[in-house]
Design a protein around this motif. Structure first.
Motif, short mmCIF file in Angstrom:
data_model
loop_
_atom_site.label_atom_id
_atom_site.label_comp_id
_atom_site.label_asym_id
_atom_site.label_seq_id
_atom_site.Cartn_x
_atom_site.Cartn_y
_atom_site.Cartn_z
N SER A 1 0.83 -1.21 0.00
CA SER A 1 0.00 0.00 0.00
C SER A 1 0.86 1.25 0.00
CB SER A 1 -0.92 0.02 1.22
OG SER A 1 -1.87 -0.99 1.15
N VAL A 2 1.88 1.26 0.85
CA VAL A 2 2.75 2.43 0.92
C VAL A 2 3.51 2.62 -0.39
CG1 VAL A 2 4.84 3.32 2.05
CG2 VAL A 2 2.99 2.39 3.42
N ILE A 3 4.04 1.54 -0.93
CA ILE A 3 4.82 1.64 -2.17
C ILE A 3 3.96 2.13 -3.33
CG2 ILE A 3 6.07 0.29 -3.90
CD1 ILE A 3 7.07 -1.46 -1.57
N THR A 4 2.78 1.52 -3.52
CA THR A 4 1.94 1.92 -4.66
C THR A 4 1.36 3.31 -4.49
OG1 THR A 4 0.07 0.75 -3.67
CG2 THR A 4 1.34 -0.42 -5.35
N GLY B 1 1.18 8.46 -6.59
CA GLY B 1 1.02 9.88 -6.27
C GLY B 1 2.14 10.72 -6.84
N LEU B 2 3.39 10.24 -6.70
CA LEU B 2 4.53 10.98 -7.26
C LEU B 2 4.48 11.00 -8.78
CD1 LEU B 2 7.36 9.73 -4.90
CD2 LEU B 2 6.53 12.07 -5.10
N ASP B 3 4.09 9.90 -9.39
CA ASP B 3 3.99 9.86 -10.85
C ASP B 3 2.98 10.89 -11.35
OD1 ASP B 3 4.69 8.78 -13.38
OD2 ASP B 3 2.84 7.61 -13.38
N CYS B 4 1.86 10.99 -10.65
CA CYS B 4 0.84 11.98 -11.03
C CYS B 4 1.38 13.40 -10.84
CB CYS B 4 -0.41 11.76 -10.19
SG CYS B 4 -1.72 12.96 -10.49
N LEU B 5 2.08 13.65 -9.73
CA LEU B 5 2.62 14.99 -9.50
C LEU B 5 3.66 15.37 -10.54
CD1 LEU B 5 2.98 15.05 -5.61
CD2 LEU B 5 1.37 16.34 -7.00
N GLY C 1 7.99 8.27 -14.89
CA GLY C 1 8.11 7.02 -14.15
C GLY C 1 9.48 6.87 -13.51
N ALA C 2 10.54 7.28 -14.24
CA ALA C 2 11.88 7.18 -13.69
C ALA C 2 12.05 8.13 -12.50
CB ALA C 2 12.91 7.50 -14.77
N LEU C 3 11.53 9.35 -12.62
CA LEU C 3 11.63 10.31 -11.53
C LEU C 3 10.82 9.86 -10.30
CD1 LEU C 3 11.34 13.69 -13.47
CD2 LEU C 3 13.35 12.79 -12.30
N SER C 4 9.62 9.38 -10.55
CA SER C 4 8.80 8.94 -9.41
C SER C 4 9.36 7.66 -8.80
CB SER C 4 7.34 8.74 -9.85
OG SER C 4 7.26 7.83 -10.91
N GLY C 5 9.92 6.76 -9.60
CA GLY C 5 10.56 5.56 -9.06
C GLY C 5 11.78 5.91 -8.23
N VAL D 1 12.79 7.67 -0.78
CA VAL D 1 11.96 7.91 0.42
C VAL D 1 11.82 6.63 1.24
CG1 VAL D 1 9.61 8.44 1.17
CG2 VAL D 1 10.72 9.88 -0.52
N LEU D 2 11.62 5.51 0.57
CA LEU D 2 11.45 4.25 1.30
C LEU D 2 12.72 3.81 2.01
CD1 LEU D 2 9.26 2.28 -1.26
CD2 LEU D 2 8.55 3.21 0.94
#
Length: 196
Positions: free
Chosen positions: A128-131, A136-140, A153-157, A163-164
């Motif tokens: 849940s935390v990962i997805t 959320g980051l991908d959308c931002l 996708g690369a930036l959000s990944g 962060v994790l």
């Protein structure tokens, strides 16, 4: 003379005091005629009004919430799968090759369901935390850059991986960033090749 001459004088005096007050005749005419509302044709280049449901589903909050739900469901199934695979053998062997007597079936089921439930909850929380973080980051990033491409996708990944791994220090953050970014780019390339 008509008796209404005093009325007309009083109307004139009322009109002089308030020039905008309508007479009885004007009032009755205004009430009896239908009110016409003019029709306005919208301009051809005017955009249609926004669809509220579409706006909500395209928001980053909705995408992150959907990520929590989907990640939780996926985590439950992964926890169930790995919980069954990682179950301890049913027959215990003690020192000297002697068999350890088994507990009653009810106790075995209770212990197995407890450990399986703990694994399912752990996996559900993790996924849940990962997805949620990734979607959320991908959308931002997509809304911030105004583009929908593999770089989002690369930036959000990279950000989600960093962060994790933030509690483990900067080296782990760099590894998490690189690992998540590489995995995301690989999945994006695979999805792009299958769509062509």
């Amino acid at each position: 003379m008509w008796p209404s001459s005093t009325k007309s004088e009083s109307n004139q005096s009322n009109r002089e005091s308030d020039p905008y007050s309508p007479t009885i005749r004007e009032r009755s005419t205004a009430l009896s005629l239908p009110y016409m509302k003019y029709f306005e044709i919208p301009a051809a280049n005017q955009a249609p009004p926004p669809n509220a449901m579409w706006l909500w589903t395209e928001s980053c909050a909705f995408k992150a919430t959907t990520g929590v739900l989907i990640g939780g469901i996926m985590g439950v199934f992964m926890g169930m799968f790995f919980g069954v695979l990682g179950a301890e053998p049913s027959v215990g062997v003690g020192p000297g090759g002697r068999l350890i007597p088994q507990a009653p079936l009810v106790d075995q089921l209770r212990a197995t369901s407890r450990t399986l439930g703990e694994k399912m909850i752990w996996y559900a929380k993790s996924f849940s935390v990962i997805t949620a973080l990734f979607s959320g980051l991908d959308c931002l990033f997509e809304k911030g850059r105004g583009k929908h491409d593999a770089l989002n996708g690369a930036l959000s990944g990279c950000t989600a991986g960093a962060v994790l791994a933030a509690k483990q220090g900067p080296q782990a953050m760099c590894l998490g960033c690189g690992g998540f970014a590489a995995f995301t780019v690989a999945v994006e390339a695979l999805m792009a090749s299958t769509q062509e």
